[in-house]
Design a protein around this motif. Structure first.
Motif, mmCIF file in Angstrom:
data_model
loop_
_atom_site.group_PDB
_atom_site.id
_atom_site.type_symbol
_atom_site.label_atom_id
_atom_site.label_comp_id
_atom_site.label_asym_id
_atom_site.label_seq_id
_atom_site.Cartn_x
_atom_site.Cartn_y
_atom_site.Cartn_z
ATOM 1 N N ALA A 1 0.838 -1.198 0.000
ATOM 2 C CA ALA A 1 0.000 0.000 0.000
ATOM 3 C C ALA A 1 0.872 1.248 0.000
ATOM 4 O O ALA A 1 2.048 1.187 0.360
ATOM 5 C CB ALA A 1 -0.904 -0.011 1.236
ATOM 6 N N PRO A 2 0.324 2.401 -0.402
ATOM 7 C CA PRO A 2 1.101 3.645 -0.448
ATOM 8 C C PRO A 2 1.761 4.006 0.879
ATOM 9 O O PRO A 2 2.877 4.522 0.901
ATOM 10 C CB PRO A 2 0.051 4.692 -0.847
ATOM 11 N N VAL A 3 1.078 3.754 2.003
ATOM 12 C CA VAL A 3 1.657 4.086 3.300
ATOM 13 C C VAL A 3 2.906 3.240 3.564
ATOM 14 O O VAL A 3 3.928 3.732 4.040
ATOM 15 C CB VAL A 3 0.624 3.880 4.425
ATOM 16 N N THR A 4 2.811 1.955 3.241
ATOM 17 C CA THR A 4 3.963 1.073 3.395
ATOM 18 C C THR A 4 5.100 1.510 2.488
ATOM 19 O O THR A 4 6.274 1.480 2.859
ATOM 20 C CB THR A 4 3.572 -0.383 3.065
ATOM 21 N N HIS A 5 4.738 1.927 1.281
ATOM 22 C CA HIS A 5 5.714 2.441 0.323
ATOM 23 C C HIS A 5 6.450 3.646 0.902
ATOM 24 O O HIS A 5 7.680 3.732 0.859
ATOM 25 C CB HIS A 5 4.977 2.824 -0.965
ATOM 26 N N ALA A 6 5.694 4.594 1.468
ATOM 27 C CA ALA A 6 6.291 5.800 2.037
ATOM 28 C C ALA A 6 7.230 5.462 3.187
ATOM 29 O O ALA A 6 8.346 5.995 3.284
ATOM 30 C CB ALA A 6 5.190 6.744 2.524
ATOM 31 N N LEU A 7 6.781 4.575 4.052
ATOM 32 C CA LEU A 7 7.602 4.167 5.188
ATOM 33 C C LEU A 7 8.860 3.457 4.713
ATOM 34 O O LEU A 7 9.958 3.688 5.226
ATOM 35 C CB LEU A 7 6.792 3.263 6.114
ATOM 36 N N GLY A 8 8.697 2.584 3.695
ATOM 37 C CA GLY A 8 9.847 1.855 3.163
ATOM 38 C C GLY A 8 10.891 2.770 2.569
ATOM 39 O O GLY A 8 12.097 2.589 2.785
ATOM 40 N N ASN A 9 10.450 3.779 1.826
ATOM 41 C CA ASN A 9 11.387 4.734 1.233
ATOM 42 C C ASN A 9 12.116 5.548 2.292
ATOM 43 O O ASN A 9 13.308 5.837 2.174
ATOM 44 C CB ASN A 9 10.637 5.686 0.294
ATOM 45 N N THR A 10 11.390 5.929 3.332
ATOM 46 C CA THR A 10 11.995 6.710 4.401
ATOM 47 C C THR A 10 13.043 5.898 5.143
ATOM 48 O O THR A 10 14.161 6.364 5.393
ATOM 49 C CB THR A 10 10.919 7.196 5.393
ATOM 50 N N ILE A 11 12.690 4.670 5.500
ATOM 51 C CA ILE A 11 13.636 3.801 6.202
ATOM 52 C C ILE A 11 14.855 3.530 5.332
ATOM 53 O O ILE A 11 15.991 3.504 5.821
ATOM 54 C CB ILE A 11 12.950 2.481 6.608
ATOM 55 N N LYS A 12 14.630 3.347 4.038
ATOM 56 C CA LYS A 12 15.748 3.089 3.121
ATOM 57 C C LYS A 12 16.754 4.226 3.158
ATOM 58 O O LYS A 12 17.971 3.993 3.222
ATOM 59 C CB LYS A 12 15.206 2.932 1.692
ATOM 60 N N ARG A 13 16.279 5.463 3.129
ATOM 61 C CA ARG A 13 17.194 6.599 3.137
ATOM 62 C C ARG A 13 17.972 6.674 4.454
ATOM 63 O O ARG A 13 19.163 6.966 4.469
ATOM 64 C CB ARG A 13 16.415 7.901 2.908
ATOM 65 N N VAL A 14 17.294 6.379 5.548
ATOM 66 C CA VAL A 14 17.968 6.366 6.855
ATOM 67 C C VAL A 14 19.047 5.296 6.886
ATOM 68 O O VAL A 14 20.176 5.529 7.343
ATOM 69 C CB VAL A 14 16.948 6.128 7.987
ATOM 70 N N VAL A 15 18.713 4.114 6.382
ATOM 71 C CA VAL A 15 19.660 2.999 6.377
ATOM 72 C C VAL A 15 20.890 3.333 5.538
ATOM 73 O O VAL A 15 22.028 3.054 5.934
ATOM 74 C CB VAL A 15 18.979 1.713 5.842
ATOM 75 N N ILE A 16 20.679 3.955 4.380
ATOM 76 C CA ILE A 16 21.800 4.306 3.505
ATOM 77 C C ILE A 16 22.706 5.337 4.174
ATOM 78 O O ILE A 16 23.935 5.224 4.144
ATOM 79 C CB ILE A 16 21.287 4.844 2.152
ATOM 80 N N ILE A 17 22.101 6.359 4.789
ATOM 81 C CA ILE A 17 22.896 7.391 5.452
ATOM 82 C C ILE A 17 23.717 6.794 6.588
ATOM 83 O O ILE A 17 24.928 7.039 6.696
ATOM 84 C CB ILE A 17 21.983 8.516 5.977
ATOM 85 N N LEU A 18 23.089 5.980 7.427
ATOM 86 C CA LEU A 18 23.795 5.377 8.557
ATOM 87 C C LEU A 18 24.896 4.434 8.086
ATOM 88 O O LEU A 18 26.007 4.437 8.624
ATOM 89 C CB LEU A 18 22.805 4.625 9.448
ATOM 90 N N THR A 19 24.601 3.635 7.066
ATOM 91 C CA THR A 19 25.592 2.690 6.557
ATOM 92 C C THR A 19 26.788 3.416 5.958
ATOM 93 O O THR A 19 27.944 3.038 6.185
ATOM 94 C CB THR A 19 24.963 1.776 5.494
ATOM 95 N N SER A 20 26.523 4.467 5.174
ATOM 96 C CA SER A 20 27.619 5.209 4.548
ATOM 97 C C SER A 20 28.497 5.889 5.599
ATOM 98 O O SER A 20 29.716 5.963 5.455
ATOM 99 C CB SER A 20 27.069 6.255 3.574
ATOM 100 N N VAL A 21 27.867 6.382 6.672
ATOM 101 C CA VAL A 21 28.636 7.003 7.759
ATOM 102 C C VAL A 21 29.566 5.979 8.405
ATOM 103 O O VAL A 21 30.735 6.263 8.694
ATOM 104 C CB VAL A 21 27.684 7.617 8.814
#
Length: 376
Positions: A323-343
């Motif tokens: 669903a769109p809400v799950t999509h939004a949450l997934g995209n947000t978490i993905k960006r957080v994960v990428i930032i933390l991993t790159s750091v």
């Protein structure tokens, strides 16, 4: 190297298994890639699990057991896709940065190779009949050119940004894309959002500004590249909507549309890379070979290209089943994960204000996605 190979092999295996059970991705993925407005009408997500119909048609399985099994399989499939999506996305960002660190003077050449090498996955899929290949005439191909140009600029801007600055900084600036999209839609399409939705863009822009001003690795080229990528990506969606009524060819579902866009982007990027960096390619590669880093460059370039294409492919499959809400949450978490991993991987230092700003911006993006879905 062994771990990366296992991830890629697992991705191919999982994609093959899912393709056998799931229809090709549809246009509802436009919320992710902004290029799918051109493809065929999306299928509605049924409240019934994907596998329920198939299982309930088997006489030897009772209805309650079938529903329980189908629900479990559907959850496992979604969980696997999201996990693989994140893993491949992290892999791309890490290896893309490693390649750009090795050859900082070949940014556009790297961008071209990432597009071109990624086609080594989709072309065999077409040739082997795993997926129907798209069929387009000259008119239909010309209709895709404007979107392909913007698709090219989206990728080039992101690669330039990632090469010039920290991975974390690029993704903080990229978080501002919803604000850019809202502004362009209002100006060029006279499409306006409810005020509460616009209000959620305040923390997005404020967070990005705070993080940028306090970023220790702030770089104007990196900032400009990320913003070019944002504007091109948002414009891509607008142009896609404006050309929806034009013929787009056969078998042009979301996944095939993305593949065609990648082919066209490769063709467009090659002359740019040769014009800007053609004279540096051979000397740079020779110097790396002399330094014993030729194999490292080759392996990391191929890995970044495969990770890039596969993470987009997996994202199509994942986002088409939620669903769109799950999509939004997934995209947000993905960006957080990428930032933390790159750091963690690159040891990027961030100020407390930078961390606060990026957190505010990412939370604002989530609020924007939820509000836009609520008020639609």
């Amino acid at each position: 190297m062994i771990h990366q190979t296992i991830v890629i092999i697992s991705a191919f295996a999982l994609l093959g298994a899912i393709n056998a059970y799931t229809p090709l991705p549809s246009t509802r993925l436009c919320t992710k890639s902004n290029i799918c407005a051109l493809s065929q009408p999306s299928r509605q997500i049924s409240s019934k699990p994907v596998f329920a119909t198939r299982l309930s048609s088997t006489a030897v399985v009772s209805a309650p057991v079938a529903e329980e099994k189908s629900g479990l399989l559907h959850k496992l499939k979604i969980g696997s896709l999201f996990g693989l999506w994140y893993a491949l996305n992290i892999g791309y960002n890490i290896y893309n940065k490693k390649v750009l660190n090795l050859v900082p003077s070949l940014t556009y050449t790297v961008a071209f190779l990432q597009l071109f090498i990624g086609l080594a996955y989709v072309i065999p899929v077409w040739l082997l009949g795993v997926r129907k290949a798209p069929v387009l005439n000259n008119e239909e191909l010309q209709n895709l050119i404007p979107v392909a140009v913007l698709h090219t600029l989206t990728h080039l801007g992101a690669v330039v940004s990632l090469g010039a600055g920290a991975v974390s900084f690029t993704h903080i600036v990229k978080a501002a894309e919803p604000a850019v999209s809202a502004a362009l839609s209002a100006v060029f399409m006279q499409s306006f959002l409810p005020l509460p939705v616009y209000a959620t863009l305040i923390p997005v822009m404020g967070g990005v500004a705070l993080a940028s001003l306090t970023e220790l690795s702030f770089n104007w080229l990196s900032f400009a590249g990320a913003m070019v990528s944002n504007v091109a990506s948002a414009s891509r969606g607008i142009v896609g909507k404006m050309t929806m009524g034009k013929p787009q060819g056969k078998n042009m579902n979301a996944a095939n549309l993305y593949a065609v866009m990648t082919i066209l982007a490769s063709i467009m990027t090659l002359p740019v890379a040769l014009a800007l960096e053609g004279g540096n390619i051979v000397p740079t590669v020779k110097s790396l070979i002399s330094a014993g880093q030729g194999k490292t460059l080759a392996v990391q370039t191929v890995l970044s290209a495969l990770f890039y294409y596969l993470y987009n492919e997996v994202a199509f499959l994942a986002l088409d089943n939620v669903a769109p809400v799950t999509h939004a949450l997934g995209n947000t978490i993905k960006r957080v994960v990428i930032i933390l991993t790159s750091v963690l991987v690159f040891g990027t230092k961030m100020t407390s204000q930078g961390i606060l700003g990026s957190s505010i911006a990412i939370f604002g993006v989530l609020l924007y996605s939820l509000a836009k879905n609520y008020f639609k």
